[in-house]
Design an enzyme around this catalytic site. Structure first.
Site, PDB file in Angstrom:
ATOM      1  N   GLU A   1      44.862  34.669  38.037  1.00  0.00           N
ATOM      2  CA  GLU A   1      46.056  34.535  37.310  1.00  0.00           C
ATOM      3  C   GLU A   1      46.961  33.311  37.694  1.00  0.00           C
ATOM      4  OE1 GLU A   1      48.032  38.368  37.072  1.00  0.00           O
ATOM      5  OE2 GLU A   1      46.075  39.215  36.239  1.00  0.00           O
TER       6      GLU A   1
ATOM      7  N   GLU B   1      38.088  42.822  32.905  1.00  0.00           N
ATOM      8  CA  GLU B   1      39.000  44.221  33.103  1.00  0.00           C
ATOM      9  C   GLU B   1      39.253  44.595  31.763  1.00  0.00           C
ATOM     10  OE1 GLU B   1      42.580  43.133  35.110  1.00  0.00           O
ATOM     11  OE2 GLU B   1      41.527  42.031  36.715  1.00  0.00           O
TER      12      GLU B   1
HETATM   13  O1  9MR Z   1      45.332  48.401  37.421  1.00  0.00           O
HETATM   14  C1  9MR Z   1      46.129  47.772  38.422  1.00  0.00           C
HETATM   15  C2  9MR Z   1      47.377  48.666  38.467  1.00  0.00           C
HETATM   16  O2  9MR Z   1      47.367  49.852  39.005  1.00  0.00           O
HETATM   17  C3  9MR Z   1      48.376  48.057  39.259  1.00  0.00           C
HETATM   18  O3  9MR Z   1      49.651  48.703  39.363  1.00  0.00           O
HETATM   19  C4  9MR Z   1      48.604  46.732  38.779  1.00  0.00           C
HETATM   20  C5  9MR Z   1      49.698  45.853  39.691  1.00  0.00           C
HETATM   21  O4  9MR Z   1      50.056  44.355  39.379  1.00  0.00           O
HETATM   22  O5  9MR Z   1      47.610  45.833  38.887  1.00  0.00           O
HETATM   23  C6  9MR Z   1      46.830  46.425  37.994  1.00  0.00           C
HETATM   24  O6  9MR Z   1      45.304  45.545  37.739  1.00  0.00           O
HETATM   25  C7  9MR Z   1      45.570  44.195  37.384  1.00  0.00           C
HETATM   26  C8  9MR Z   1      44.339  43.500  38.147  1.00  0.00           C
HETATM   27  O7  9MR Z   1      44.765  43.392  39.532  1.00  0.00           O
HETATM   28  C9  9MR Z   1      44.794  41.816  37.699  1.00  0.00           C
HETATM   29  N1  9MR Z   1      44.675  41.961  36.177  1.00  0.00           N
HETATM   30  C10 9MR Z   1      45.826  42.606  35.704  1.00  0.00           C
HETATM   31  C11 9MR Z   1      45.482  43.988  35.975  1.00  0.00           C
HETATM   32  C12 9MR Z   1      46.422  45.184  34.895  1.00  0.00           C
HETATM   33  O8  9MR Z   1      47.703  44.762  35.602  1.00  0.00           O
END
Ligand code: 9MR
Length: 384
Positions: free
Chosen positions: A167, A272
């Protein structure tokens, strides 16, 4: 360039014809697809197309979530840690690395012969607090290098690929003004890939981001990969996160994006994948996400059960999108879902906390949903 496909060779056409004939004769029923669905796992069903993955959490890895662990082993041939390998957990204090939990993830994948995707080495979010306090350029650069290299080196030979940078782009395709960009300039991107390669030459290296189907962001991602390549960094693949909705993005946008990324000559990965079925406050005219929607029925309409009509829409949406993935399976090496069952999805808590969402293929009781069968049908229906 090695990729997943080298591990999963395509079946020869005459063998495929023979298998199909045997199945037609043996089943001789109209709903052959449904019958086959009972026996094939996702990873088997798509073994000639791409590997199928899921994001997993600590409960699953430590087998406290034994049903989740069972599904991970049965249905998926690659996993990604949902949170536990992010900077704040891996290096919570400067130079102090916590490998215990990450090691368990790697052990689980090695023991069960499941390919492992490291997520992630460099991200502005879920960073450790100490990183944000660094003021000198030299110290930040050295800390970033140490973070990337220490972790990548530890798991060499055990990791299939790394989301090296996550990102780094704004929605308009420009570089996100993260603390890394602010202090180190775009060099941090090139260096992160080079450091990762140096520390683990065997792992594949990816750039991963969301909203990758939007025109401006897509152009920015393509420019970013070209910039990395021009500066001598090896990039093996691009990850489209695919946090999508029931109608957005359009199938056309998805297909156009897959083709545009494949034109870079690197692997395209869906990294994802999930599909929200709940209303999004940003879609409501005049709605401010900062408003408190908690407890609002309008924003959390399916607390007891997903209505059949929506479940059918979700299954169709998954099927339509997977048909595109299958059509371009020569360009796509992996499709990873962001979670295994609805109960563990991050979408129950975003963008509003404590809602009941249904974005995945397995329900809260770990049963296969109509969406699961929609996906499987794509694999088994030769007309799709
Ligand atoms: O699924 C993840 C969630 O449990 C966390 O709280 C969050 C914190 O930013 O991150 C989520 O995973 C993210 C991933 O690492 C990067 N792309 C977006 C995902 C969804 O937010």
């Amino acid at each position: 360039m090695k990729n997943f496909k080298s591990h999963y060779p395509k079946l020869k056409p005459n063998l495929l014809i023979a298998i199909s004939l045997v199945l037609i004769v043996a089943c001789n029923e109209k709903n052959i697809t449904a019958k086959k669905s009972e026996t094939l796992s996702l990873k088997e069903a798509f073994k000639n197309e791409f590997v199928i993955g899921a994001a997993v959490n600590d409960q699953l890895i430590f087998e406290e979530d034994s049903l989740g662990a069972k599904l991970a082993k049965e249905e998926f041939n690659t996993i990604t840690p949902e949170n536990s390998m992010k900077w704040m957990y891996m290096e919570p204090q400067q130079g102090v690395f916590e490998f215990e939990t990450a090691d368990r993830y790697i052990d689980f994948s090695t023991k069960n012969n499941i390919a492992f995707i490291g997520h992630n080495l460099v991200w502005h979010s879920q960073l450790a607090e100490w990183v944000k306090k660094i003021t000198s350029k030299e110290e930040l650069n050295a800390s970033l290098k140490n973070h990337v290299q220490t972790i990548a080196a530890r798991y060499t030979g055990k990791i299939h690929g790394w989301d090296v940078v996550n990102e780094a782009l704004n929605e308009d395709g420009t570089l996100r003004n993260s603390l890394f960009l602010e202090k180190l300039g775009p060099d941090y991107l090139v260096n992160s890939f080079k450091w990762a390669e140096e520390a683990d030459p065997k792992a594949e290296l990816y750039y991963n981001d969301y909203n990758m189907t939007r025109k401006e962001k897509r152009a920015g991602a393509i420019e970013l990969v070209k910039m990395l390549q021009k500066n001598g960094a090896r990039v093996d693949g691009i990850g489209m996160q695919a946090h999508w909705g029931l109608t957005d993005p359009t199938l056309e946008e998805i297909e156009t994006s897959i083709l545009a990324y494949a034109d870079l000559g690197i692997q395209v990965m869906i990294t994802e994948f999930d599909i929200t079925v709940l209303p999004n406050p940003w879609d409501l005219e005049g709605a401010e996400v900062s408003q408190n929607f908690e407890g609002s029925e309008e924003m959390n309409p399916y607390t007891k059960k997903l209505p059949d009509s929506v479940s059918t829409l979700l299954a169709k949406r998954y099927k339509d999108i997977f048909s595109i993935f299958k059509k371009h399976s020569d360009k796509i090496s992996r499709v990873t879902f962001w979670g295994i069952n609805d109960g563990v999805s991050w979408l129950n808590n975003w963008p509003i906390e404590n809602r009941t969402n249904y974005p995945l293929l397995f329900d809260r009781e770990y049963n296969k949903k109509p969406a699961y069968y929609g996906v499987l049908e794509v694999a088994t229906d030769s007309t799709l």
